[in-house]
Scaffold this active site. Structure first.
Site, short mmCIF file in Angstrom:
data_model
loop_
_atom_site.label_atom_id
_atom_site.label_comp_id
_atom_site.label_asym_id
_atom_site.label_seq_id
_atom_site.Cartn_x
_atom_site.Cartn_y
_atom_site.Cartn_z
N ILE A 60 0.88 -1.16 0.00
CA ILE A 60 0.00 0.00 0.00
C ILE A 60 0.92 1.22 0.00
O ILE A 60 1.83 1.32 0.81
CB ILE A 60 -0.96 0.01 1.22
CG1 ILE A 60 -1.82 1.29 1.21
CG2 ILE A 60 -0.21 -0.15 2.53
CD1 ILE A 60 -2.89 1.29 2.31
N SER A 61 0.69 2.11 -0.94
CA SER A 61 1.62 3.23 -1.15
C SER A 61 1.63 4.18 0.03
O SER A 61 0.65 4.29 0.77
CB SER A 61 1.22 4.00 -2.41
OG SER A 61 1.24 3.16 -3.54
#
Length: 410
Positions: A60-61
């Site tokens: 997840i960025s």
């Protein structure tokens, strides 16, 4: 734990203070609960500005880079948007709070099903998720007003370019072993595209027929390391307001990658132990009166052609400090710049007299003050320290810069 308060703090410190100005993006990030999109047990790390592993070799960025990509996509309420690389679903959820409809493609069926379940629980009804090859896009739903790709490709896939509507924006990391660059392509005609370079990044690879194969070394590695700062190439991008600063400043890397939870904890505690040892040694020195805050060595004046900056060398956590900028007489507007990342440690609480304008460019925040040819002008920045430890910062007056180091005591 009050996640709403922590979420607001994340948006303030890691999004708005680093130059994100799109109110639609800021509003969506205040609204979408990122803790719902991380693996169980990782909720306490949800609002740190770092990527987190979500399984299947994906991440997840980090919040800042998501905000940057969505701002550069220039999303509007009536837009139809394609996201390539659903992952946890966090970026799709943010887009859904801004745009009319989101089409999201994920290569891994497990991640796609988990994301779809999250959307249903949160009541996000304007997102369609499918399992497929993201490099081929979603032809049946095209054309799109915007396409956001959350994985790095060796080059821009032709199918994604073709699925952009006229005026559509494509945000995609592009590059191989020499490093990735975040690109924005805007469709200006049937076969014409305008391309912009938004900076250095490191994403997990985009796996597909028109991208990388599943044997890509970054994909097969268990824990890719986080990148160091990547220096810009000569074609560093203009900021959203036009202009370029590539001749003066280095373009910062925008980190992305897998961060192992247990390894993160070990590193965190090791760094904390070392930091406290350093803190105690410096504290003893201060008590001896050699470097005390307010003492003769606690501040330093940086001299530049267009003026000077009186900068705190020593600061105390949660205690206000003044940074005084003195401009020489000039008939033109004067510009003071400072690293946006530095404002995560020192936040600007007040500027006297107020600035004429501000801007964000190449990872830096700029303050513009009106011309005064009659005499020198003194500007006082009221800084509020946030995090203990040493900090380095690049400070600039006009086109000249100086590097300064400060130490923040607990």
């Amino acid at each position: 734990m009050d996640m709403t308060r922590i979420r607001d703090r994340m948006v303030e410190h890691h999004v708005t203070r680093r130059g994100i100005r799109d109110q639609n993006v800021i509003g969506a990030m205040r609204m979408v609960p990122r803790e719902k999109f991380v693996p169980p047990g990782s909720e306490e790390f949800a609002y740190q500005d770092t990527p987190l592993s979500i399984g299947e070799g994906q991440t997840i960025s980090q919040p800042f880079i998501v905000a940057l990509m969505l701002e550069k996509a220039n999303l509007n309420a009536g837009d139809k948007v394609l996201e390539v690389g659903t992952g946890s679903g966090y970026a799709s959820a943010l887009i859904s709070r801004i745009a009319r409809h989101v089409y999201s493609i994920e290569r891994h069926e497990k991640l796609a099903l988990q994301a779809r379940e999250r959307f249903e629980k949160l009541g996000y009804r304007n997102i369609d998720v499918r399992v497929g090859d993201g490099s081929k896009g979603w032809a049946k739903a095209a054309p799109f007003d915007a396409i956001v790709v959350s994985a790095g490709a060796p080059e821009v896939p032709t199918a994604l370019k073709e699925q952009l509507g006229l005026g559509g924006r494509l945000i995609i990391p592009v590059g191989g072993g020499e490093g990735q660059r975040l690109k924005r392509l805007t469709r200006t005609g049937a076969t014409a595209f305008e391309e912009e370079d938004l900076g250095g990044v490191l994403f997990v690879p985009l796996i597909g027929e028109d991208a990388w194969t599943a044997s890509h070394p970054m994909y097969t590695a268990t824990t890719p390391s986080l990148p160091e700062t990547i220096a810009p190439k000569p074609s560093s991008p203009p900021n959203a307001q036009g202009g370029s600063m590539e001749k003066i400043y280095k373009l910062p890397a925008l980190p992305e990658g897998v961060l192992d939870h247990s390894e993160f904890q070990q590193r965190f505690w090791a760094v904390q132990r070392i930091s406290w040892i350093v803190f105690m040694l410096l504290l003893v020195t201060c008590l001896l009166g050699l470097l005390g805050r307010g003492g003769p060595f606690s501040r330093q004046t940086l001299l530049l052609p267009e003026g000077s900056v009186d900068f705190p060398v020593l600061s105390r956590w949660n205690a206000p400090e003044d940074m005084t900028v003195t401009f020489t007489p000039s008939s033109e507007d004067r510009v003071f710049t400072i690293d946006a990342a530095f404002l995560q440690s020192f936040s600007v609480q007040g500027i006297d007299p107020p600035q004429k304008a501000t801007f964000a460019r190449d990872g830096r925040i700029g303050y513009v003050f009106p011309a005064d040819a009659a005499g020198p002008t003194q500007i006082v920045f009221r800084l509020q320290t946030q995090l203990p430890g040493p900090r380095r910062v690049l400070i600039g007056l006009g086109g000249e810069t100086r590097t300064q180091t400060t130490f923040i005591f607990p």
